[in-house]
Design a protein around this motif. Sequence first.
Motif, short mmCIF file in Angstrom:
data_model
loop_
_atom_site.label_atom_id
_atom_site.label_comp_id
_atom_site.label_asym_id
_atom_site.label_seq_id
_atom_site.Cartn_x
_atom_site.Cartn_y
_atom_site.Cartn_z
N TYR A 88 0.87 -1.18 0.00
CA TYR A 88 0.00 0.00 0.00
C TYR A 88 0.90 1.23 0.00
CZ TYR A 88 -4.23 -2.70 0.91
OH TYR A 88 -5.29 -3.57 0.81
N LEU A 89 0.70 2.09 -0.97
CA LEU A 89 1.55 3.26 -1.16
C LEU A 89 0.75 4.53 -0.89
CD1 LEU A 89 4.36 4.23 -2.24
CD2 LEU A 89 3.28 4.37 -4.50
N GLY A 90 1.35 5.43 -0.13
CA GLY A 90 0.72 6.72 0.12
C GLY A 90 1.42 7.81 -0.66
N ILE A 155 -2.43 -1.25 -6.52
CA ILE A 155 -2.06 -1.77 -7.83
C ILE A 155 -1.06 -2.90 -7.61
CG2 ILE A 155 -0.99 -1.25 -10.07
CD1 ILE A 155 -1.77 1.68 -9.65
N GLU A 156 -1.41 -4.10 -8.05
CA GLU A 156 -0.57 -5.26 -7.80
C GLU A 156 0.83 -5.11 -8.40
OE1 GLU A 156 -0.45 -10.09 -8.71
OE2 GLU A 156 -2.31 -8.95 -8.97
N ASN A 168 -5.65 -9.73 -3.77
CA ASN A 168 -6.23 -8.70 -2.91
C ASN A 168 -7.55 -8.24 -3.51
OD1 ASN A 168 -6.35 -6.96 -0.72
ND2 ASN A 168 -5.13 -5.36 -1.69
N PRO A 169 -8.62 -9.03 -3.34
CA PRO A 169 -9.91 -8.68 -3.94
C PRO A 169 -10.36 -7.27 -3.54
CG PRO A 169 -9.98 -10.87 -2.98
CD PRO A 169 -8.67 -10.26 -2.55
N GLU A 170 -11.09 -6.64 -4.42
CA GLU A 170 -11.48 -5.24 -4.21
C GLU A 170 -12.21 -5.04 -2.89
OE1 GLU A 170 -13.60 -1.55 -6.66
OE2 GLU A 170 -13.49 -3.57 -7.52
#
Length: 231
Positions: A88-90, A155-156, A168-170
Amino acid sequence: MGYWKWPHSKIISATKGFQEYRQIHLADVNPGLWPPTRGVETEIPVERKIDGVAEITFQSALSPLRGRKQTRLAFKDEVNVFRRTLLYLGPPYSSRWYDVAGPGEPVGARALIYLRRRDGVPASDFRKHFTELASALAATRMLKELRTQTFLPWIEKLWDTPNVAHDNPEDQRFHASLILGFADSAARAAFFRSRELESLSDALAPFASAVHAYEVSEALTFVKDGVEQRP
């Protein structure tokens, strides 16, 4: 967990451009610390339970480009450590560390909390309420540490390491996180039983469909202020 803590951490710690690198190790049993809240998933599903989180802060927006050599080594080593990894990117300046403790006050216990935005709620409304929630948490005077993060859409391909799962399902994705620090485990338990938190959780319900609060067993700092550390 031992391999992640030592051999793997040495690869990550040597990456150029880090401001801080911490490993957040989570307790083996984590049903969920957050109080039951109508319409909100607060019980952590066993099949999606997280075992730990690598928390990385960069010195600048260009820092990831400086660490490409070590990133390639990390890619190859992940299969020795993990079954599933999710990045997870911020965006720049989306993380905030609040000054909630006095000088020299130690953190004796922590909780890591992930929040999922409710369907139909605009991202801007979610972020606005999340900021208000953080300010309200800081005002409780029950915390010794408070860190917040909001995430870009997942985004994978940003972290698609070989031979490791990245499903990682929505409906399982998260949009923000909190790290809360307390004087000790008793203070942590009192916080999650408090009326203040119950009120804040009720106000959060229209914006969040899930709040997963994990008990932290260890928080290990391997890079601080750009300098490698030995926890």
